[in-house]
Design an enzyme around this catalytic site. Structure first.
Site, PDB file in Angstrom:
ATOM      1  N   CYS A 116       5.652   0.022   7.337  1.00 28.19           N
ATOM      2  CA  CYS A 116       5.262   1.246   6.489  1.00 28.19           C
ATOM      3  C   CYS A 116       6.526   1.704   5.659  1.00 28.19           C
ATOM      4  O   CYS A 116       7.584   1.689   6.081  1.00 28.19           O
ATOM      5  CB  CYS A 116       4.929   2.214   7.342  1.00 28.19           C
ATOM      6  SG  CYS A 116       4.388   3.985   6.696  1.00 28.19           S
ATOM      7  N   LEU A 117       6.324   2.195   4.497  1.00 31.49           N
ATOM      8  CA  LEU A 117       7.390   2.576   3.489  1.00 31.49           C
ATOM      9  C   LEU A 117       7.757   3.760   3.955  1.00 31.49           C
ATOM     10  O   LEU A 117       9.103   4.105   3.643  1.00 31.49           O
ATOM     11  CB  LEU A 117       6.745   2.528   2.034  1.00 31.49           C
ATOM     12  CG  LEU A 117       6.309   1.138   1.440  1.00 31.49           C
ATOM     13  CD1 LEU A 117       5.677   1.511   0.098  1.00 31.49           C
ATOM     14  CD2 LEU A 117       7.445   0.281   1.217  1.00 31.49           C
ATOM     15  N   GLN A 132       2.742  10.221   1.305  1.00 35.99           N
ATOM     16  CA  GLN A 132       3.994   9.493   1.351  1.00 35.99           C
ATOM     17  C   GLN A 132       5.002  10.004   0.367  1.00 35.99           C
ATOM     18  O   GLN A 132       6.137   9.768   0.147  1.00 35.99           O
ATOM     19  CB  GLN A 132       3.774   7.987   1.449  1.00 35.99           C
ATOM     20  CG  GLN A 132       3.234   7.380   2.758  1.00 35.99           C
ATOM     21  CD  GLN A 132       3.117   6.097   2.761  1.00 35.99           C
ATOM     22  OE1 GLN A 132       2.140   5.376   2.206  1.00 35.99           O
ATOM     23  NE2 GLN A 132       3.963   5.291   3.263  1.00 35.99           N
ATOM     24  N   HIS A 140      -2.921   7.385   6.846  1.00 39.39           N
ATOM     25  CA  HIS A 140      -2.002   8.395   6.352  1.00 39.39           C
ATOM     26  C   HIS A 140      -2.668   9.439   5.759  1.00 39.39           C
ATOM     27  O   HIS A 140      -2.258  10.533   5.869  1.00 39.39           O
ATOM     28  CB  HIS A 140      -1.193   7.738   5.096  1.00 39.39           C
ATOM     29  CG  HIS A 140      -0.199   6.710   5.592  1.00 39.39           C
ATOM     30  ND1 HIS A 140       0.925   7.477   6.086  1.00 39.39           N
ATOM     31  CD2 HIS A 140       0.090   5.222   5.387  1.00 39.39           C
ATOM     32  CE1 HIS A 140       1.914   6.440   6.175  1.00 39.39           C
ATOM     33  NE2 HIS A 140       1.386   5.339   5.706  1.00 39.39           N
ATOM     34  N   HIS A 166      -4.774   1.211   7.283  1.00 42.23           N
ATOM     35  CA  HIS A 166      -3.355   1.729   7.445  1.00 42.23           C
ATOM     36  C   HIS A 166      -3.230   2.716   6.510  1.00 42.23           C
ATOM     37  O   HIS A 166      -2.725   4.006   6.929  1.00 42.23           O
ATOM     38  CB  HIS A 166      -2.363   0.540   7.323  1.00 42.23           C
ATOM     39  CG  HIS A 166      -1.009   1.333   7.228  1.00 42.23           C
ATOM     40  ND1 HIS A 166      -0.126   0.779   8.160  1.00 42.23           N
ATOM     41  CD2 HIS A 166      -0.319   1.991   6.356  1.00 42.23           C
ATOM     42  CE1 HIS A 166       1.145   1.339   8.002  1.00 42.23           C
ATOM     43  NE2 HIS A 166       1.002   1.980   6.735  1.00 42.23           N
ATOM     44  N   GLU A 167      -3.696   2.754   5.293  1.00 42.59           N
ATOM     45  CA  GLU A 167      -3.555   3.761   4.264  1.00 42.59           C
ATOM     46  C   GLU A 167      -4.392   4.870   4.547  1.00 42.59           C
ATOM     47  O   GLU A 167      -4.016   6.259   4.171  1.00 42.59           O
ATOM     48  CB  GLU A 167      -3.683   3.238   3.045  1.00 42.59           C
ATOM     49  CG  GLU A 167      -2.666   2.156   2.388  1.00 42.59           C
ATOM     50  CD  GLU A 167      -1.181   2.589   2.851  1.00 42.59           C
ATOM     51  OE1 GLU A 167      -0.882   3.747   2.522  1.00 42.59           O
ATOM     52  OE2 GLU A 167      -0.414   1.744   2.813  1.00 42.59           O
ATOM     53  N   GLY A 193       0.837  -1.043  -0.118  1.00 42.45           N
ATOM     54  CA  GLY A 193      -0.058  -0.087  -0.025  1.00 42.45           C
ATOM     55  C   GLY A 193       0.793   1.402   0.027  1.00 42.45           C
ATOM     56  O   GLY A 193       1.908   1.105   0.438  1.00 42.45           O
TER      57      GLY A 193
END
Length: 176
Positions: A95-96, A51, A141, A137-138, A46
């Protein structure tokens, strides 16, 4: 398609509320393509627009993990949760924007989401398992929330310090 740089925590943009998308236009389609390319390259399941430094309510995901299975990329614009299950699921999240750091986070096991698609139409789908975890999660963000915000202050602070160190090391490497 362009692979975009992923912001690393702490970055003030990762803590901001994102703006809704008014219309699905060429810029949003390009953003979605770039985000999918960036997510697959990372690799991740994701990626949310903030991000990559774009403060819009867009995220992409593809939670297909089986090697021989076809990818199932999704682009969700202005997503909202319309229902959550009472059952909970704990998943080790990463997480990226917080590379190489993982922690268990408990969230609803199933969610129903409504969003605008690249086709300009409203869509609604129910997610479970990794798809439900990833979608939540996304969405976090887009609301300026990170998975480490679910952790205790000590663990959160420890991870933040590691990320500050990583950013310093990357900055030094870039200058060399």
């Amino acid at each position: 398609m362009t692979i975009r740089p992923i912001l690393i925590h702490p970055d003030p943009r990762l803590k901001k509320l994102c703006e809704p998308v008014a219309t699905v236009d060429a810029d949003i389609r390009r953003l979605a393509d770039d985000m999918l390319a960036t997510m697959y390259d990372a690799p991740g399941v994701g990626l949310a627009a903030p991000q990559v430094g774009v403060m819009r309510r867009v995220f992409v995901m593809d939670c297909v993990k089986e090697k021989d299975a076809a990818p199932a990329p999704m682009v969700l614009i202005n997503p909202e949760i319309t229902w959550t299950s009472e059952d909970l699921n704990t998943y080790e999240e990463g997480c990226l924007s917080i590379p190489e750091q993982y922690a268990e986070v408990t969230r609803p096991a199933e969610v129903r989401m409504r969003w605008l698609g690249l086709d300009g139409q409203m869509h609604e789908e129910q997610f479970d398992g990794l798809w439900a975890t990833c979608a939540q999660h996304e969405l976090d963000h887009l609301n300026g929330k990170l998975f480490i915000d679910y952790l205790g202050p000590l663990k959160r602070q420890m991870i933040t310090r590691k990320m500050e160190k990583l950013k310093r090391e990357r900055a030094r490497t870039a200058q060399a």
